[in-house]
Write an enzyme that holds these catalytic residues in place. Structure first.
Site, short mmCIF file in Angstrom:
data_model
loop_
_atom_site.label_atom_id
_atom_site.label_comp_id
_atom_site.label_asym_id
_atom_site.label_seq_id
_atom_site.Cartn_x
_atom_site.Cartn_y
_atom_site.Cartn_z
N GLY A 71 0.82 -1.21 0.00
CA GLY A 71 0.00 0.00 0.00
C GLY A 71 0.85 1.26 0.00
O GLY A 71 0.53 2.25 -0.66
N SER A 72 1.96 1.21 0.73
CA SER A 72 2.84 2.39 0.80
C SER A 72 3.37 2.75 -0.58
O SER A 72 3.41 3.93 -0.96
CB SER A 72 4.03 2.12 1.73
OG SER A 72 3.58 1.82 3.03
N GLN A 180 -7.43 0.74 4.31
CA GLN A 180 -8.30 0.20 5.37
C GLN A 180 -9.71 -0.09 4.88
O GLN A 180 -10.48 -0.77 5.57
CB GLN A 180 -8.39 1.19 6.55
CG GLN A 180 -7.11 1.29 7.37
CD GLN A 180 -6.78 0.03 8.15
OE1 GLN A 180 -7.66 -0.74 8.53
NE2 GLN A 180 -5.50 -0.21 8.38
N HIS A 202 -2.58 -7.44 2.50
CA HIS A 202 -2.48 -8.00 3.86
C HIS A 202 -3.45 -7.36 4.85
O HIS A 202 -3.54 -7.79 6.00
CB HIS A 202 -1.03 -7.95 4.37
CG HIS A 202 -0.54 -6.60 4.80
ND1 HIS A 202 -0.51 -6.23 6.12
CD2 HIS A 202 -0.06 -5.55 4.10
CE1 HIS A 202 -0.01 -5.00 6.21
NE2 HIS A 202 0.27 -4.56 4.99
N CYS A 325 3.63 1.82 13.19
CA CYS A 325 4.80 2.50 12.67
C CYS A 325 5.41 3.44 13.69
O CYS A 325 6.59 3.73 13.63
CB CYS A 325 4.42 3.32 11.44
SG CYS A 325 3.22 2.50 10.42
#
Ligand SMILES: *Cc1c(COP(=O)(O)O)cnc(C)c1O
Length: 396
Positions: A71-72, A180, A202, A325
């Site tokens: 996603g990042s 999300q 994930h 994080c």
């Protein structure tokens, strides 16, 4: 001892169907999807089917889906591409929100250093951002609005269709970090007027190490990684076929059961919220109704979030405080600060994120254990003693 996983916003357990779909591509069908011989072509076909399946779940066309490593990466690529397209036209103003994921915020920070003007919209105390705020912030030189679909810490859900409408009317590119939301909330990129959307397998019972970026046809996209011609020249690197197939399987499974999962999980969530609200000097973060089905987020005064997590772990409960994080750093969560929680209170946060595999017994157990641990930690806190004796004021 019970073992309860309540950190599904950090990552999820792969579903049986996703594991089963992935395995053949690790050994039997291990071919390189760019090779011309049969096992390569079989991999290519599986990749195409996965792309089609993912596109179908969000109302996109298959050639609008680009596989990424996470996603990042999708967030980085979308934002940097829109910024590059804007800069060419002399448009260097970007609108986002104060409580985005760091994959978005840190990319924007980098652009700011390169001369872009970044405007982060303030978030209301319930974790809300309105389309009106976006509308009022858009200028002639705005090249991008990037706003998350749902927040990973406090679970609030933004009015994405309304924001999309405003952006489309003003001709501004609209990206949403839907990491999300995918598999948990309905997504239709056409009716919601979304130009770019990020997701990550994930977070919906797929494998780690694969994500996808939807880019509407005609919207500019530049590669982050140079190399071969994979993903139509926009993302080099040998395709992770097994992971793509597993991602498609997990997304379809999640979307097929979205309604029933949401009903089950939100009932567990509401029971957990109601129980935790009985703890004095604590407060729910985010809106009670406009929130992800599995998200429970609280701040408790007189408690250190990290200590709470360690003691919960001793009791078999995996939970989170702020985002994964930032754990390990002493800075309180930027999300909790954005909704106006004072530093002291933001340090005492607890996030429990449930999925359809959690049970009512899990909730009962958490409701027994959490108040005991909070009572224990408060009993050891000098600050708490000062508050109880009236030397210092309570904040919540
Ligand atoms: C998890 C998450 C990301 C990052 O996804 P990765 O696949 O872990 O890189 C980005 N945005 C949000 C909202 C997330 O929850």
């Amino acid at each position: 001892m019970r073992c309860i996983y309540a950190d599904n916003a950090a990552t999820t357990r792969m579903s049986d169907a996703a594991v089963k779909a992935m395995l053949p591509f690790l050994q039997d069908n291990f071919g390189n999807a760019s090779s011309l011989y049969s096992i390569g072509q079989r991999a290519q076909e599986a990749l195409s089917s996965a792309r089609e399946a993912i596109a179908a779940q969000i109302g996109a066309e298959p050639n609008e889906i680009y596989f990424t490593s996470c996603g990042s990466e999708a967030d980085n690529q979308a934002i940097l591409s829109a910024a590059a397209a804007g800069a060419r036209k002399g448009k260097k103003h970007i609108i986002s929100t104060a409580f985005e994921h760091h994959a978005v915020l840190h990319t924007l920070k980098k652009l700011e250093k390169e001369g872009f003007e970044i405007e982060l919209l303030p978030v209301g105390e319930k974790g809300n951002v309105t389309a009106e705020q976006v509308k009022n912030a858009i200028r002639e030189d705005t090249c991008l609005v990037t706003a998350m679909y749902a927040n990973n810490e406090i679970g609030s859900v933004l009015p994405i269709a309304e924001i999309g409408k405003v952006c489309r009317e003003k001709g501004v590119t609209f990206h949403t970090d839907a990491v999300q939301a995918a598999g948990h909330l309905p997504i239709d990129v056409k009716t919601q007027n979304i130009d770019m959307l990020s997701m990550s397998a994930h977070k919906f019972h797929g494998p780690k190490g694969i994500g996808a970026l939807y880019v509407k046809r005609g919207v500019f996209l530049q590669p982050l990684i140079e190399g071969g011609a994979q993903e139509r020249g926009k993302r080099a690197g040998t395709e992770n076929v097994g992971a793509a197939v597993a991602m498609a399987t997990a997304l379809k499974e999640a979307c097929d059961h979205m309604q029933e999962n949401a009903e089950k999980v939100s009932a567990l969530r509401d029971k957990l919220i109601a129980g935790l609200e009985k703890i004095p000097h604590g407060a729910l973060n985010g809106d009670r109704f406009s929130r992800l089905p599995g998200n429970v987020s609280f701040c408790f005064e007189g408690v250190e979030g990290e200590s709470l997590l360690l003691l919960l772990d001793d009791k078999g409960i995996s939970a989170s405080s702020g985002s994964a994080c930032t754990s390990g750093s002493l800075d309180p969560s930027h999300v909790l600060l954005a909704i106006g929680r004072p530093h002291e209170v933001a340090h005492g946060s607890l996030r429990l994120t449930l999925c359809e595999e959690n049970t009512e017994e899990d909730v009962d157990y958490m409701l027994k254990v959490i108040p005991e641990i909070i009572g224990y930690l408060r009993g050891m806190s000098p600050l708490w003693k000062d508050k109880v004796s009236g030397k210092k004021p309570f904040v919540i």
